[in-house]
Structures are given as C-alpha cells and as structure tokens.
Design an enzyme around this catalytic site. Structure first.
Site, PDB file in Angstrom:
ATOM      1  N   LYS A 101     -44.248  -6.692  -3.339  1.00 55.00           N
ATOM      2  CA  LYS A 101     -43.252  -7.704  -3.717  1.00 55.00           C
ATOM      3  C   LYS A 101     -44.017  -8.916  -4.219  1.00 55.00           C
ATOM      4  O   LYS A 101     -44.607  -9.642  -3.446  1.00 55.00           O
ATOM      5  CB  LYS A 101     -42.397  -8.067  -2.493  1.00 55.00           C
ATOM      6  CG  LYS A 101     -40.989  -8.420  -2.831  1.00 55.00           C
ATOM      7  CD  LYS A 101     -40.575  -9.824  -3.065  1.00 55.00           C
ATOM      8  CE  LYS A 101     -41.089 -11.007  -2.395  1.00 55.00           C
ATOM      9  NZ  LYS A 101     -41.201 -12.145  -3.337  1.00 55.00           N
ATOM     10  N   GLY A 121     -49.427 -15.771   2.301  1.00 52.88           N
ATOM     11  CA  GLY A 121     -48.463 -16.829   1.996  1.00 52.88           C
ATOM     12  C   GLY A 121     -48.511 -17.901   3.074  1.00 52.88           C
ATOM     13  O   GLY A 121     -49.529 -18.071   3.747  1.00 52.88           O
ATOM     14  N   SER A 122     -47.397 -18.581   3.245  1.00 51.60           N
ATOM     15  CA  SER A 122     -47.382 -19.714   4.168  1.00 51.60           C
ATOM     16  C   SER A 122     -47.279 -19.244   5.624  1.00 51.60           C
ATOM     17  O   SER A 122     -46.800 -18.140   5.889  1.00 51.60           O
ATOM     18  CB  SER A 122     -46.188 -20.614   3.848  1.00 51.60           C
ATOM     19  OG  SER A 122     -44.989 -19.925   4.153  1.00 51.60           O
ATOM     20  N   GLY A 128     -45.235 -16.226   7.439  1.00 48.94           N
ATOM     21  CA  GLY A 128     -46.017 -15.302   8.274  1.00 48.94           C
ATOM     22  C   GLY A 128     -45.358 -15.100   9.632  1.00 48.94           C
ATOM     23  O   GLY A 128     -45.260 -13.970  10.125  1.00 48.94           O
ATOM     24  N   GLU A 174     -52.684 -13.398   5.826  1.00 51.16           N
ATOM     25  CA  GLU A 174     -53.630 -14.389   5.311  1.00 51.16           C
ATOM     26  C   GLU A 174     -52.786 -15.605   4.953  1.00 51.16           C
ATOM     27  O   GLU A 174     -52.024 -15.570   3.988  1.00 51.16           O
ATOM     28  CB  GLU A 174     -54.380 -13.807   4.112  1.00 51.16           C
ATOM     29  CG  GLU A 174     -55.651 -14.545   3.805  1.00 51.16           C
ATOM     30  CD  GLU A 174     -55.463 -15.522   2.685  1.00 51.16           C
ATOM     31  OE1 GLU A 174     -55.146 -16.703   2.988  1.00 51.16           O
ATOM     32  OE2 GLU A 174     -55.615 -15.130   1.528  1.00 51.16           O
ATOM     33  N   CYS A 234     -55.367 -21.438  -0.483  1.00 52.10           N
ATOM     34  CA  CYS A 234     -55.134 -21.612   0.961  1.00 52.10           C
ATOM     35  C   CYS A 234     -56.358 -22.116   1.701  1.00 52.10           C
ATOM     36  O   CYS A 234     -56.231 -22.795   2.707  1.00 52.10           O
ATOM     37  CB  CYS A 234     -54.615 -20.313   1.556  1.00 52.10           C
ATOM     38  SG  CYS A 234     -55.378 -18.869   0.836  1.00 52.10           S
ATOM     39  N   GLU A 271     -50.504 -28.939   5.330  1.00 48.42           N
ATOM     40  CA  GLU A 271     -50.992 -28.334   4.094  1.00 48.42           C
ATOM     41  C   GLU A 271     -50.174 -28.865   2.918  1.00 48.42           C
ATOM     42  O   GLU A 271     -48.956 -28.716   2.886  1.00 48.42           O
ATOM     43  CB  GLU A 271     -50.875 -26.806   4.173  1.00 48.42           C
ATOM     44  CG  GLU A 271     -51.540 -26.126   3.011  1.00 48.42           C
ATOM     45  CD  GLU A 271     -51.552 -24.606   3.125  1.00 48.42           C
ATOM     46  OE1 GLU A 271     -50.578 -24.035   3.623  1.00 48.42           O
ATOM     47  OE2 GLU A 271     -52.547 -23.999   2.670  1.00 48.42           O
TER      48      GLU A 271
HETATM   49  P1  ADP Z   1     -45.501 -20.296  -0.728  1.00 48.80           P
HETATM   50  O1  ADP Z   1     -45.082 -21.516   0.016  1.00 48.80           O
HETATM   51  O2  ADP Z   1     -46.939 -20.224  -1.057  1.00 48.80           O
HETATM   52  O3  ADP Z   1     -44.596 -19.904  -1.854  1.00 48.80           O
HETATM   53  P2  ADP Z   1     -44.273 -18.276   0.858  1.00 48.80           P
HETATM   54  O4  ADP Z   1     -44.744 -17.819   2.191  1.00 48.80           O
HETATM   55  O5  ADP Z   1     -42.953 -18.934   0.768  1.00 48.80           O
HETATM   56  O6  ADP Z   1     -45.444 -19.165   0.347  1.00 48.80           O
HETATM   57  O7  ADP Z   1     -44.268 -17.090  -0.180  1.00 48.80           O
HETATM   58  C1  ADP Z   1     -45.238 -16.074  -0.221  1.00 48.80           C
HETATM   59  C2  ADP Z   1     -44.540 -14.749  -0.460  1.00 48.80           C
HETATM   60  O8  ADP Z   1     -43.691 -14.494   0.650  1.00 48.80           O
HETATM   61  C3  ADP Z   1     -43.648 -14.712  -1.690  1.00 48.80           C
HETATM   62  O9  ADP Z   1     -43.743 -13.445  -2.282  1.00 48.80           O
HETATM   63  C4  ADP Z   1     -42.265 -14.944  -1.115  1.00 48.80           C
HETATM   64  O10 ADP Z   1     -41.229 -14.403  -1.896  1.00 48.80           O
HETATM   65  C5  ADP Z   1     -42.387 -14.188   0.185  1.00 48.80           C
HETATM   66  N1  ADP Z   1     -41.415 -14.596   1.224  1.00 48.80           N
HETATM   67  C6  ADP Z   1     -40.824 -15.799   1.406  1.00 48.80           C
HETATM   68  N2  ADP Z   1     -39.996 -15.773   2.464  1.00 48.80           N
HETATM   69  C7  ADP Z   1     -40.051 -14.522   2.976  1.00 48.80           C
HETATM   70  C8  ADP Z   1     -39.449 -13.865   4.091  1.00 48.80           C
HETATM   71  N3  ADP Z   1     -38.599 -14.490   4.895  1.00 48.80           N
HETATM   72  N4  ADP Z   1     -39.776 -12.575   4.329  1.00 48.80           N
HETATM   73  C9  ADP Z   1     -40.651 -11.937   3.549  1.00 48.80           C
HETATM   74  N5  ADP Z   1     -41.259 -12.483   2.484  1.00 48.80           N
HETATM   75  C10 ADP Z   1     -40.972 -13.766   2.196  1.00 48.80           C
END
Ligand code: ADP
Length: 494
Positions: free
Chosen positions: A187, A240-241, A245, A262, A296, A397
């Site tokens: 995804k 991601g964030s 996570g 990560e 990150c 961050e």
């Molecule tokens: P950033 O703040 O760097 O965009 P996110 O953690 O929001 O970081 O996004 C990183 C990835 O996680 C993206 O592909 C986003 O669509 C996905 N994402 C965001 N929310 C969810 C969730 N609740 N469950 C799974 N994936 C998610």
C-alpha cells in the site's frame, strides 16, 4: 498532448489502476483520488482508490501465488528475478527518479542519486536469496535424535510505506519478500503512489509471477487499516509515523501477525569543539535539510558544545542560506518543496511554535511565496538558535527542514540529554577524539550512530529503531530474518 502528459511517459492522462494478481484493475468502489506535484500543485494523475474490498482481493491473490507457483521457485530462480529487476531499475533509473521527483518533490539530483541504493538493494537481496539456510544443532537428548532448523517464508506480507522516498521504500519491502519467497500486498502512501505502480510494471517485465507483488494505492484509514487488520496477512512491514505504528500493532492483534516498524525520530546530532568544523557544518546542515527534512532519521536536535555554539550555529545558518530551494526538476535545486499542503501547514505551524517558545531563527523561518514558489509547498532551510530541551521544537518530530540548535557543556550531560527522547532512530557525533567517538557510539540509545558523517546507508548494514522509533531491522542479513519463520525439525534415527 497536454502539459501533464509531456512531463513523463508514465503520465498518459489515464487513471492509474490497482495491480492485483498480475492484472490492472479499477477499485471495487470505482473511486479514484488525485495525486499532485508538490512544486506546482498540479494534478499529475487520477489513481484508483483501493479500500477493504480491494485489499481482500489482493490478499487472496497473494495467498494463491504464495501456495501456488511461487512456492515452486528455487532460490536461484528467485535470485534471477531479483537480478533482472535490478537491471530494469538501473536501465530506467532516470524515469523512476523523475517520477519520484514529480510525485513527492525531492530534487532530481537526489532521486537520481538513489540509483546506487535502489539497484544495490535489489542485488543484495538477490545475493541473499541463495544464501538463506537453517542450521544443524547438536542436542543432548539420550539416544539417536537429530535436530535441525528450516527457514521458511512467513507468507503474505502487507507492506505499508510512506511518501518520502517511494522508489527505495518500495524496494525495501519487495526485495526481502522476493528473496525469501514471500508474497506482498504493498500500500503506497496516498501522497506519492506513482513510482510503486511503475515498479509493478517492471516486476512483470522481470518475470515476477502474478500475485507475488500486488500494489493497492488508497488511504491509510481505509486500505492501510484493512491490510494491517487482515486475518490472512502473516506479517506487516510498516514505515511511517509512530502514531500509525501504534494503530498497526493494535490492528495486528486479531491474528497476532508479525510486525516490523520503522517509525519517526528526533535524532540528536552532537558537535564537539574538537570536530573538523569544515566537514561538520555542511554535515550537520544536510543531516536535516536533505529531502527537506522529510527523513525519519534526520539529525534535528543539533547539540553544539558551548564554546563553539555561536560560531558553529552561525556557520550552519550561513550554509543553509547558500542552498538553492526550488522545483525538484531543476538540476540545480538542492531543497525541494514539502510533499503536501498538510505537511506545509504542519511545518509552518512548528515555525510559529518555535518563535513563540522563544527560539531565535537565524535563517529561514517563513514559508517561501515569491514567484513560482507560491504555487508549491516551499519552506527554506531554517536554523533555530537558543533552543531549550523542553521546547516542543526540541521534542516533537517536525518532518521539515528545521534545525533546533541546543548548547551543551560536557560529554556526560550531552549523552543524557541526547537520550532524553522517546525516539531512538538515528544520531550523529562530530569529533576528532576517537575515545569520545567510541563512548558515544555505545552510550546513545539509537539504531544508528553516524560519526563524522550522517545518514550513511548500505544494503548490507542494518537500519532500524530503538524505543518509539520501532522494532525490526531493514537492510543487512537481519532484514531477511524479518520475513522468515524458523522451524525446528527432530528426527529419531535409532
Ligand atoms: P506520514 O505522517 O509520514 O504520512 P503515516 O504514518 O500517516 O505517516 O503514513 C505512512 C503510511 O501509513 C501511508 O501509506 C499511510 O496511508 C498509512 N497509514 C496511515 N494511517 C494508517 C492506518 N490507520 N493503518 C494503516 N496504514 C495507515
């Protein structure tokens, strides 16, 4: 031809579809979303918006491929596929780099430079494909009983990636999956789905069988959440964030799937007065300004020994003013736009918070709106001086080109203050004193410590976090273990 289709051969004006089971499909809902060029705000493409139903279809395709044709591939055949993919990525690197630049804004000089990393990763995983093995272990039971281990692919992997480096982030997930014999549902981030889709085309050309790699663009709360919770997904590999996570870990509980994370950081970068300052000035600057701070492990808490604090911080601010900010497609650009309006609001919000908290901007500090920059999401490299540990800009961050410069007086103090964060991803130390370098390398609680350099990365060297920066490692042989189960086999022979 209109202006957009002139930009890139992949942008043909048609909506981009989901890649599931080797076919290009519309979303079950029929919905699409727009992806934009952050330098200009232009819509680059409509992209099929996958959601739970599409994730179901993709997981079913990945499962069928895992138990079917892919399970028959010998290690050397998986290696051959990875080597072919590496050659294709190398041959198409300019095109892939341009797509990354268009979709997420990074300077073309940076995205082209990813060649060595992207291709090197694929060749590293190719090498590992024929190097995986279990062990024969002497046991102490009475009689004749042999014990050994098998390493087996975990199965269907849900890979969820961010937007800050689409090409390398995709390879970082599909590379170990292909090497170990797993299958993947990837995804991409909604901000930058194009390069992963283009890479899916190259996977077909490389001979990746249908269903082994599936790419389902869509939003985090729908497609991402469905993948994280899916009962037939064996592992989630997430970047991601830390907030997301945490929700992924919660979602994984349903079938106790494996998870590797990560996540974010607020990494300390520590400059001692004995450092080679001519290297440390640009080094500490680019530890944050590279990719507009959207990395990150960026070294955003810049700790500088008090006796050189004013001079050093001033020099980093002067350096930051020499960096060319602009559209990433310009080869001269060193700092591109932020990825989105949302990211722009977040970063400019922190610029205001920093000033309100009493930090002093020595460079940057305001959004850029002159001329063509007004249409994009541009924030110049910013150095805040007089930052205290308790300020929000020293704790949270920001994910933008913003340095929070903090003075320190001695080594024990800076170790304690450097570690005083919930994160633990990267860290930097600038010193000519080998004793200090070793001491800091052990004392800092982070997955990577860079000494007299920053952000060095190699496919053979593991990368990952301590504390709230996540768990699991990517790159290195440890990465392959994240995609493998260990099975113990006992055979009584008497
Ligand atoms: P950033 O703040 O760097 O965009 P996110 O953690 O929001 O970081 O996004 C990183 C990835 O996680 C993206 O592909 C986003 O669509 C996905 N994402 C965001 N929310 C969810 C969730 N609740 N469950 C799974 N994936 C998610």
């Amino acid at each position: 031809m209109n202006a957009i289709t002139d930009l890139h051969p992949f942008l043909d004006g048609k909506p981009k579809r989901l890649f599931i089971g080797g076919k290009w499909l519309e979303a079950a809902s029929g919905k699409t979303f727009e992806t934009h060029n952050p330098a200009t705000g232009e819509v680059l493409a409509q992209v099929a918006e996958g959601d739970a139903e599409d994730i179901d279809r993709a997981v079913a395709a990945a499962r069928a491929a895992f138990t079917g044709p892919w399970s028959k591939f010998k290690p050397a055949q998986r290696q051959a596929v990875l080597l072919k993919l590496a050659d294709l990525v190398e041959a198409h690197i300019d095109e892939l780099a341009t797509l990354d630049t268009l979709d997420m804004g990074a300077p073309i000089s940076r995205t082209r430079n990813n060649r060595q990393r992207a291709v090197g990763m694929l060749r590293f995983y190719a090498g590992m494909a024929t190097a995986l093995h279990g062990e024969t272990i002497d046991n102490s039971l009475p009689g004749e009983i042999v014990s050994f281990t098998l390493k087996e692919p975990v199965g269907v992997v849900g890979a969820i990636i961010p937007w800050n480096g689409p090409l390398t982030a995709t390879i970082w997930k599909i590379g170990p999956a292909l090497a170990t014999g797993c299958t993947v549902v990837l995804k991409p981030a909604e901000e930058a789905p194009l390069t992963p889709l283009r890479l899916a085309e190259l996977c077909v050309e490389a001979g990746v069988p249908p269903g082994v790699v599936n790419v389902v663009p869509g939003f985090g709360e729908t497609a991402g959440a469905a993948l994280a919770a899916h009962p037939d997904v064996d592992k989630v590999a997430f970047t991601g964030s830390h907030f997301t996570g945490q929700s992924i870990v919660r979602a994984s509980a349903g079938n106790l799937k494996r998870v590797s994370l990560e996540l974010g950081g607020k990494s300390p970068d520590i400059v001692f007065a004995d450092a080679d300052l001519t290297q440390a000035v640009p080094g500490a600057g680019m530890a944050v300004f590279a990719n507009s701070g959207q990395i990150c492990s960026a070294g955003t808490r810049l700790f500088v020994e008090k006796k050189i604090y004013d001079e050093f911080v001033g020099r980093v601010a002067d350096f930051s003013k020499t960096l060319r900010v602009g559209d990433g497609r310009d080869p001269e650009t060193q700092v591109g736009p932020l990825v989105s309006q949302e990211q722009l609001s977040r970063v400019t919000g922190y610029l205001s918070i920093g000033r309100q908290e009493g930090a002093r901007p020595l460079s940057g500090g305001e959004r850029l709106t002159e001329g063509a920059l007004a249409k994009g999401y541009f924030v110049p490299p910013t150095v805040f001086a007089d930052v205290r540990d308790d300020m929000r800009i020293a704790q949270e961050e920001i994910f933008g080109p913003v340095i929070s410069a903090i003075p320190f007086t001695d080594i024990e103090e800076v170790i304690a203050r450097g570690n005083n964060t919930t994160f633990g991803l990267g860290s930097g130390v600038w010193t000519r004193d080998v004793g200090k370098a070793h001491k800091l390398a052990r004392a800092i609680k982070a997955g990577s410590v860079w000494i007299n350099c920053y952000q060095a990365m190699d496919p053979a060297v593991p990368f990952g976090g301590y504390k709230m920066s996540g768990y699991g490692r990517e790159s290195g042989i440890q990465h392959l273990d994240e995609y493998l189960n260990v099975k113990s086999v006992w055979i009584k022979t008497d």
